[in-house]
Write a protein that holds these residues in place. Structure first.
Motif, PDB file in Angstrom:
ATOM      1  N   GLY A 363     -14.247   7.382   8.238  1.00  0.00           N
ATOM      2  CA  GLY A 363     -15.124   6.232   8.017  1.00  0.00           C
ATOM      3  C   GLY A 363     -16.572   6.524   8.337  1.00  0.00           C
ATOM      4  N   HIS A 607     -15.923   3.505   0.283  1.00  0.00           N
ATOM      5  CA  HIS A 607     -14.504   3.790   0.547  1.00  0.00           C
ATOM      6  C   HIS A 607     -13.894   4.708  -0.504  1.00  0.00           C
ATOM      7  CE1 HIS A 607     -13.586   1.446   4.168  1.00  0.00           C
ATOM      8  NE2 HIS A 607     -14.665   0.781   3.814  1.00  0.00           N
ATOM      9  N   TYR A 614      -7.728   3.097  -0.527  1.00  0.00           N
ATOM     10  CA  TYR A 614      -7.956   1.737  -0.048  1.00  0.00           C
ATOM     11  C   TYR A 614      -7.813   0.745  -1.200  1.00  0.00           C
ATOM     12  CZ  TYR A 614      -9.893   3.234   4.464  1.00  0.00           C
ATOM     13  OH  TYR A 614     -10.065   3.763   5.724  1.00  0.00           O
TER      14      TYR A 614
END
Length: 825
Positions: A363, A607, A614
């Motif tokens: 992330g 993402h 995701y």
């Protein structure tokens, strides 16, 4: 068909083995008795055995047998008198025989095999391979150790290689180490890639001067990196074993980008210990040319007298930080405070596959790519299973250098647990007695599976040794690092958790254990750890020693034993791991990303750069339903509740727990101690207690049956009065709940965690807290663990404070803020 007759002379008889077509098993086993006649020795009695039964046959049958034989042989080494009489008898029948080297073990088993160049030395004699195998496996079985098939095969391979069964069996109890036999393999050095000259690099003059003070040339992997666009802004994934010079690649890009006004360098590492080390190194190396370095790690929230001098501002040229330390800046809306970022270095990038921390590294990388799209990203690792695939996923060019800068030998020693200290002492002393051509003494890193073992092993070694692990304070660790680098410390004992990155220039690595806690090491962990052996600027070679206890297990009765694990690790290759996260982890990352963008489209783009898949729409809707964010068309924005959760690394479930606790008016101290227990606490006098009770007491206070053992029956009466009083005090303070499953209900851990926080609130620093625990209860902890726990307490208290304020619970908010300030110090 051919027929051979083998005669083996014993004192009272001659064994006769008829061999058909060169087979090992004879047609039958005969016993021949000779008698002296006027014409010389002649057959007197001839007994034939088949299936254990014996039958006397006419001597003439034996005479007929030897007359039709294609070859008559006499086993060498038999009774001399009987052999002479047998030869005289044959001559009487105008026959002759060959004296042959036959396996004596085979003869004892009534079978036949020649001795030859493949035969095995045993008890000053030789036996055939088949008998040597049988004897080897018999001895392995009778050693009362359940050796696995692979280990038995390892012994057999060594025996066949050395042609010496005695020498092979000496490995079972290796009092005198035979390096030729323990050697598993060797990895040759390879520096065939041309080394670039530093003076020829297009670097800033002041930077080049610093580099030239250490070396005139680049190491091979550094040359490869430069040739592939490092100094032209190329993103790179650099995979190469430890000590090949990866860190300087990061510095070449980052420092030069700073000096060219292309932006600051963010240097991300997995461990606080590594961050501290890099902070010290970069501060010392680059402050003379006006480059400022700062550090951002979790424990910055806890003020102690010993960490006040470290620079923590974001207004620095180099910011060293743990993954979470720098992600915290982004999650709390501080991306703009970072300023212009020119280089992002991610050290130990293989951590992205870690089941617990991987999602956060993934992330923070994706979020940094978003806030610093023009920055050059450099990823470093010694252990990546499929580097080409990982490089593609990270959007980087692969720089792969597969060879070591110095040769390395790997050894496997199978040994009982009790002999490990003796073996390690010998290995450490021998290594420290060697001085390399570079003028450095041989030094050793010993890896073990627990922090307690770090201390017990260091104390047991009759040579200067120091424990080193994350539970120590940064000052304690730094003291060890300095002593080791100066060559004053022969050996450091550490845990697998600190295998990554921390700079200990050791020539020898010893695996005292092949576990991390109670779980076996992964292939990646193992390679990371053994890579610490041998540094080109210090040593001429590296040694890796694996000490494996046959049949040892760390948890339960199932699974592999340590000897089998050792062979798997030595023979194995890394397995590629597909990155996958659970729902909580995905929700946390989407929430964290919403802190750096208000655009759903941009969030989806961020993402898409992450390794896991995701379903952004599903996750956003779930977060919106639970009031973590607002969503309208392309716009997204965190609610007050969502900002608190994102900035404090709270999972959705943890955020709800805090909110519910606030709404019912629970004391913040109880809330935070429920969120996370401090259970890394040990009996200071575990050895004394074990001796007094004649049991093996687990050293961890909240581990398994330790509490049951102490407070069972009359056990407390067997302890000296001081210990007894301390333990009764512990029981009175923490073991007084009415839960049905006490003391395994969690109340003891929660109350103890409250005690840690309370003592800190009274003004004690982490090492002072430890001393107070020792004095009150006879239990101890590591100051570094206390510091890490208190840092999490501060974050959680801050979350309680903010969530309480958001729900108009002013009193709870004020109490949380007050306690937070006391814990921060």
């Amino acid at each position: 068909m051919t027929l051979w007759i083998l005669a083996s002379a014993e004192r009272s008889k001659i064994i006769i083995l008829p061999i058909r077509d060169k087979k090992k098993k004879p047609l039958f086993v005969g016993e021949l008795l000779l008698r002296q006649t006027d014409v010389g020795p002649r057959p007197h009695k001839f007994k034939v055995k088949t299936d254990g039964e014996g039958e006397y046959r006419p001597p003439s049958e034996f005479i007929d047998l030897i007359r039709i034989a294609d070859r008559i042989m006499i086993a060498k080494g038999g009774d001399d008198d009987q052999t002479t009489r047998f030869i005289d008898m044959l001559q009487g029948f105008q026959l002759s025989a060959d004296i042959v080297n036959a396996c004596k073990f085979c003869l004892l088993k009534n079978r036949f095999n020649f001795l030859n160049r493949r035969s095995i030395k045993y008890h000053r004699d030789k036996v055939c391979e088949e008998c040597a195998r049988e004897e080897l496996f018999r001895m392995l079985k009778s050693s009362h150790v359940n050796y696995g098939d692979e280990v038995c095969q390892r012994f057999e391979d060594i025996m066949l290689k050395t042609k010496d069964l005695d020498r092979t069996m000496a490995m079972i109890s290796p009092d005198d180490l035979d390096r030729e036999l323990t050697k598993f393999d060797s990895i040759a050095a390879n520096t065939s890639v041309p080394k670039g000259m530093i003076k020829d690099l297009p670097l800033h003059k002041s930077f080049k001067k610093i580099l030239l003070e250490k070396s005139d040339t680049l190491l091979p992997v550094q040359s490869l990196s430069v040739e592939n666009g490092l100094l032209k802004g190329q993103n790179q994934l650099v995979t190469s074993v430890t000590a090949t010079g990866k860190t300087l690649i990061a510095e070449l890009a980052g420092i030069e980008n700073i000096l060219r006004k292309k932006g600051k360098m963010l240097y991300l590492v997995p461990l606080v210990a590594l961050a501290n080390q890099k902070y010290d190194q970069f501060t010392k190396r680059y402050s003379p040319i006006g480059i400022k370095t700062s550090i951002r790690v979790g424990s910055a929230r806890i003020k102690t007298s010993k960490n006040a001098s470290m620079t923590r501002t974001l207004d620095s040229d180099i910011i060293i930080g743990t993954y979470e330390g720098l992600d915290y800046v982004l999650r709390t809306g501080g991306a703009d405070l970072l300023g212009h970022v020119g280089t992002v270095v991610v050290d130990e990038v293989h951590t992205i596959e870690d089941s617990e921390r991987g999602h956060r590294l993934d992330g923070v990388i994706a979020r940094l790519k978003y806030i610093a799209p023009d920055a050059q990203f450099i990823y470093l690792s010694a252990t990546v299973a499929k580097p080409a695939l990982r490089a593609k996923q990270l959007g980087a060019k692969l720089i792969e250098y597969e060879y070591r800068p110095v040769p390395i030998e790997r050894h496997l020693i199978l040994c009982p647990e009790y002999s490990k200290v003796k073996i390690m002492t010998k290995l450490v002393r021998e290594e420290f007695a060697i001085t390399s051509s570079k003028g450095h003494k041989g030094q050793t890193i010993i890896f073990t599976n627990s922090r307690r073992n770090c201390h017990s092993i260091a104390e047991a070694l009759p040579i200067s040794a120091a424990p080193y692990h994350a539970g120590l304070t940064s000052q304690e660790r730094k003291k060890v690092e300095i002593a080791f680098v100066k060559g004053k410390l022969p050996v450091v004992v550490t845990t697998a958790a600190l295998a990554a990155g921390v700079d200990f220039p050791a020539s020898q690595v010893i695996f005292e254990s092949l576990a991390m806690g109670i779980e076996w090491l992964t292939m990646q962990d193992f390679l990371q750890m053994l890579g610490r052996a041998g540094r080109p600027d210090y040593h001429d070679r590296g040694e890796v020693i694996v000490l494996a206890v046959p049949n040892k297990k760390y948890s339960g009765d199932k699974g592999d034993t340590e000897d089998a694990v050792a062979l798997k690790l030595l023979k194995g290759e890394m397995q590629h791991t597909k990155v996958q996260y659970g729902d909580d982890e995905q929700l946390e990352e989407v929430l964290a990303t919403a802190a750096v963008t208000s655009s759903k489209k941009d969030l989806e783009k961020i993402h898409s750069n992450m390794l896991a898949d995701y379903n952004v729409d599903f996750l956003l809707n779930k977060l919106a339903r639970n009031k973590f964010l607002h969503k309208k068309d392309d716009l997204i924005s965190l609610t007050r509740f969502g900002k608190i959760a994102a900035g404090h690394f709270l999972s959705v479930s943890k955020a709800f727990l805090i909110r519910d606790s606030v709404l019912v008016g629970q004391d913040p101290l109880v809330t935070v101690s429920n969120l996370e227990f401090f259970d890394s606490v040990y009996y200071k006098y575990a050895a004394r207690i074990s001796a007094a009770l004649n049991v093996n007491l687990p050293s961890r206070v909240f581990q398994g049956a330790s509490l049951d053992i102490l407070f069972e029956g009359e056990n407390m009466d067997k302890l000296d009065i001081t210990l007894r009083d301390q333990l009764f005090e512990f029981a009175a303070d923490f073991l007084t709940c009415n839960c049905r499953d006490s003391p395994y209900c969690g109340c003891a851990e929660r109350k103890f965690s409250e005690k840690i926080i309370t003592i800190r609130a009274e003004g004690y620093e982490p090492d002072g807290i430890v001393r107070k625990l020792e004095s009150l209860y006879g239990i101890t902890a590591y100051p570094g663990d206390v510091l890490g726990y208190l840092d999490n307490v501060v974050r959680n208290l801050e979350a309680v404070e903010m969530i309480a304020a958001a729900h108009s619970k002013r009193e709870i908010s004020l109490r949380a803020r007050s306690l937070k300030k006391l814990v921060e110090g």
